[in-house]
Design a protein around this motif. Structure first.
Motif, mmCIF file in Angstrom:
data_model
loop_
_atom_site.group_PDB
_atom_site.id
_atom_site.type_symbol
_atom_site.label_atom_id
_atom_site.label_comp_id
_atom_site.label_asym_id
_atom_site.label_seq_id
_atom_site.Cartn_x
_atom_site.Cartn_y
_atom_site.Cartn_z
ATOM 1 N N ASN A 24 0.816 -1.213 0.000
ATOM 2 C CA ASN A 24 0.000 0.000 0.000
ATOM 3 C C ASN A 24 0.849 1.263 0.000
ATOM 4 O O ASN A 24 0.549 2.232 -0.700
ATOM 5 C CB ASN A 24 -0.949 0.001 1.195
ATOM 6 C CG ASN A 24 -2.024 -1.047 1.079
ATOM 7 O OD1 ASN A 24 -2.327 -1.546 0.002
ATOM 8 N ND2 ASN A 24 -2.611 -1.410 2.203
ATOM 9 N N ALA A 25 1.924 1.263 0.790
ATOM 10 C CA ALA A 25 2.806 2.431 0.836
ATOM 11 C C ALA A 25 3.504 2.627 -0.510
ATOM 12 O O ALA A 25 3.682 3.756 -0.973
ATOM 13 C CB ALA A 25 3.828 2.277 1.957
ATOM 14 N N ALA A 28 0.965 4.140 -2.885
ATOM 15 C CA ALA A 28 0.774 5.556 -2.550
ATOM 16 C C ALA A 28 1.980 6.371 -2.990
ATOM 17 O O ALA A 28 1.840 7.483 -3.519
ATOM 18 C CB ALA A 28 0.538 5.716 -1.050
ATOM 19 N N ASP A 29 3.185 5.834 -2.803
ATOM 20 C CA ASP A 29 4.398 6.538 -3.200
ATOM 21 C C ASP A 29 4.426 6.784 -4.706
ATOM 22 O O ASP A 29 4.855 7.838 -5.166
ATOM 23 C CB ASP A 29 5.631 5.743 -2.758
ATOM 24 C CG ASP A 29 6.905 6.539 -2.903
ATOM 25 O OD1 ASP A 29 6.913 7.738 -2.550
ATOM 26 O OD2 ASP A 29 7.911 5.967 -3.371
ATOM 27 N N TYR A 31 1.790 7.250 -6.646
ATOM 28 C CA TYR A 31 0.858 8.352 -6.929
ATOM 29 C C TYR A 31 1.414 9.687 -6.468
ATOM 30 O O TYR A 31 1.253 10.708 -7.149
ATOM 31 C CB TYR A 31 -0.507 8.087 -6.296
ATOM 32 C CG TYR A 31 -1.242 6.959 -6.981
ATOM 33 C CD1 TYR A 31 -1.636 7.070 -8.311
ATOM 34 C CD2 TYR A 31 -1.514 5.773 -6.311
ATOM 35 C CE1 TYR A 31 -2.290 6.029 -8.950
ATOM 36 C CE2 TYR A 31 -2.172 4.731 -6.943
ATOM 37 C CZ TYR A 31 -2.555 4.861 -8.266
ATOM 38 O OH TYR A 31 -3.198 3.835 -8.890
ATOM 39 N N VAL A 32 2.082 9.706 -5.331
ATOM 40 C CA VAL A 32 2.690 10.949 -4.855
ATOM 41 C C VAL A 32 3.773 11.397 -5.833
ATOM 42 O O VAL A 32 3.852 12.578 -6.183
ATOM 43 C CB VAL A 32 3.256 10.789 -3.429
ATOM 44 C CG1 VAL A 32 4.118 11.981 -3.050
ATOM 45 C CG2 VAL A 32 2.127 10.617 -2.426
ATOM 46 N N TRP A 51 5.182 13.860 2.794
ATOM 47 C CA TRP A 51 4.983 12.464 2.401
ATOM 48 C C TRP A 51 6.236 11.643 2.674
ATOM 49 O O TRP A 51 6.154 10.525 3.171
ATOM 50 C CB TRP A 51 4.574 12.348 0.933
ATOM 51 C CG TRP A 51 4.646 10.929 0.485
ATOM 52 C CD1 TRP A 51 5.523 10.383 -0.405
ATOM 53 C CD2 TRP A 51 3.850 9.826 0.958
ATOM 54 N NE1 TRP A 51 5.310 9.029 -0.524
ATOM 55 C CE2 TRP A 51 4.289 8.662 0.308
ATOM 56 C CE3 TRP A 51 2.806 9.723 1.867
ATOM 57 C CZ2 TRP A 51 3.729 7.413 0.524
ATOM 58 C CZ3 TRP A 51 2.244 8.473 2.095
ATOM 59 C CH2 TRP A 51 2.704 7.344 1.429
#
Length: 87
Positions: A24-25, A28-29, A31-32, A51
């Motif tokens: 998950n991280a 998310a990374d 997308y960031v 972030w």
């Protein structure tokens, strides 16, 4: 005396959690990184720094060196091995 089956089950739950958290991280990374690479400005820089700080805090407990001690912060997400020392 310690119950080895309970230790093993606890380790398996931790590995499952760590794998999910890492996945998950990492998502998310991605997308960031896409968001911050397509935008500019002080707010974007602040968001990216926040972030990175959050990612490092989240993953610090998921990374262990071969000696069983937490390793330093990095963007690479890994999962602990089943051999890490249990409390």
């Amino acid at each position: 005396m310690a119950d080895e089956d309970k230790f093993y089950a606890s380790g398996q739950r931790w590995i499952t959690f760590a794998t999910t958290m890492s996945r998950n991280a990492s998502a998310a990374d991605t997308y960031v990184a896409q968001t911050t690479s397509r935008n500019d400005g002080d707010d974007i820089k602040a968001f990216d720094q926040d972030w990175q700080d959050t990612l490092n805090r989240m993953t610090r407990g998921l990374r262990f060196s071969s000696a069983g001690r937490p390793s330093g912060p990095t963007r690479t997400l890994t999962c602990p091995s089943a051999a890490w020392p249990l409390p």
